[in-house]
Scaffold this motif. Sequence first.
Motif, PDB file in Angstrom:
ATOM      1  N   UNK A 136       0.793  -1.232   0.000  1.00 33.11           N
ATOM      2  CA  UNK A 136       0.000   0.000   0.000  1.00 33.11           C
ATOM      3  C   UNK A 136       0.821   1.275   0.000  1.00 33.11           C
ATOM      4  N   UNK A 137       2.155   1.164  -0.040  1.00 28.79           N
ATOM      5  CA  UNK A 137       3.005   2.352  -0.017  1.00 28.79           C
ATOM      6  C   UNK A 137       3.347   2.861  -1.407  1.00 28.79           C
ATOM      7  N   UNK A 138       4.172   3.893  -1.429  1.00 31.99           N
ATOM      8  CA  UNK A 138       4.589   4.512  -2.695  1.00 31.99           C
ATOM      9  C   UNK A 138       6.108   4.438  -2.823  1.00 31.99           C
ATOM     10  N   UNK A 139       6.613   3.725  -3.846  1.00 36.39           N
ATOM     11  CA  UNK A 139       8.060   3.720  -4.057  1.00 36.39           C
ATOM     12  C   UNK A 139       8.525   5.084  -4.567  1.00 36.39           C
ATOM     13  N   UNK A 140       9.612   5.592  -4.004  1.00 36.72           N
ATOM     14  CA  UNK A 140      10.224   6.835  -4.492  1.00 36.72           C
ATOM     15  C   UNK A 140      11.584   6.423  -5.061  1.00 36.72           C
ATOM     16  N   UNK A 141      11.676   6.429  -6.384  1.00 37.78           N
ATOM     17  CA  UNK A 141      12.863   5.896  -7.052  1.00 37.78           C
ATOM     18  C   UNK A 141      13.907   7.000  -7.240  1.00 37.78           C
ATOM     19  N   UNK A 142      15.121   6.724  -6.813  1.00 40.39           N
ATOM     20  CA  UNK A 142      16.229   7.669  -6.981  1.00 40.39           C
ATOM     21  C   UNK A 142      17.203   7.051  -7.980  1.00 40.39           C
ATOM     22  N   UNK A 143      17.291   7.659  -9.155  1.00 45.46           N
ATOM     23  CA  UNK A 143      18.104   7.037 -10.205  1.00 45.46           C
ATOM     24  C   UNK A 143      19.594   7.307  -9.999  1.00 45.46           C
ATOM     25  N   UNK A 144      20.368   6.254  -9.952  1.00 48.14           N
ATOM     26  CA  UNK A 144      21.814   6.359  -9.741  1.00 48.14           C
ATOM     27  C   UNK A 144      22.504   5.690 -10.927  1.00 48.14           C
ATOM     28  N   UNK A 145      22.892   6.499 -11.881  1.00 53.07           N
ATOM     29  CA  UNK A 145      23.409   5.972 -13.135  1.00 53.07           C
ATOM     30  C   UNK A 145      24.851   5.523 -13.042  1.00 53.07           C
TER      31      UNK A 145
END
Length: 400
Positions: A136-145
């Motif tokens: 039920x949560x929200x993923x917060x994606x931090x892109x690390x290239x």
Amino acid sequence: MAFLSATLKRVKPSPTIAVTTLAQELKAAGRDVIGLGAGEPDFDTPENIAAAGIAAIKAGKTKYTAPDGMPELKQAICDKFARENGLTYTPKQISIGTGGKQILYNALMATLDPGDEVIIPAPYWVSYPDMVLLAGGEPVIVECGVEAAFKMTPAQLEAAITPKTKWLIFNSPSNPTGAGYSRAELQALTAVLVKHPHVWIMSDDMYEHLVFDDFEFFTPAQIEPALYDRTLTVNGVSKAYAMTGWRIGYAGGPVELINAMRMIQSQSTSNPCTISQWAAVEALNGTQDFLPENARLFQRRRDLVVRMLNAAQGISCPTPEGAFYVYPDISGCIGKTAPDGTIIETDEIFCTKLLEDTGVAVVFGAAFGVSPNFRVSYATSDEQLTEACTRIQNFCAKLN
Ligand code: GLU
């Protein structure tokens, strides 16, 4: 289907499992397939551990245990955390589940309310975002290239934290990139976390023992004791002891969280397999001699794969610090055309075509949140790896 829940519509099946299953099916149908999709060691569970499982069956140790594991294994895990990580946990602070997967899932189910955010650095292991969504949560994606060696910077972490942040999921060495955070890099992140007391840390340390060259493994609660009371330190026997099918994962953390996780497990699966628990006691308490040997073996395979993939046209492959994965960049292949006219528009098309044309199964980068890439699991023999990389080189050479 209208019958299915709204929650289920937010998630997708695990792509790592899908590729592994497809490769197995093609092989069973007689195709010449080299599976580099599955993240599991290719060798057998060590003899002493397997024998402990057999002995448990013969001694009739085949009944239920406490839902989150038996005292003998909890003690062995406490000893492991003290011995290897300098972390003091009591058995009340330990939860044992059916693989690291169940532990992570229980923790998210136990803590997330609708709208709660979970920070996940990308590339990430495929199941983190979907587990958050299921809970039920929200993923917060931090892109690390690749330019940041696939690692999150303190500034990126600081920027991702909001009043709704509940967890950071941290994974070093990483699945899928093999990137490992040095002590200094980890300290820079824990310094940010210390300033935000509402953020908890879920540290997935599954690849702790698979580290190469001079890399030294550290886990957040060890580096920054101020985080101990809000860290769940997750590990398991699957990767280090070649025990993927035995399904034993575990965690150490605050008692209140561990109790909540036990409640979920008591109402869903109950205890992880009793026989596997006895085998895991032997894994953790018995000889550890083969761990450095395995790391050396995987280091040799890493070097082989990195060298051969970098020799393929359009592929650039960084050298990771750990795990048994590499995560090459295939920007140089995107937009090209295969001999049958297929345009390689995405890494998913690249991987599908690679499997069709050469029988090499790898997992496409989009599944892990950073593209265009693919993940190679090099947990297979040197011969198979050499053959697979040769096929990848030939495949790339034919792209126009
Ligand atoms: N963790 C392994 C992988 O990434 C096993 C499969 C899975 O559960 O995703 O391939």
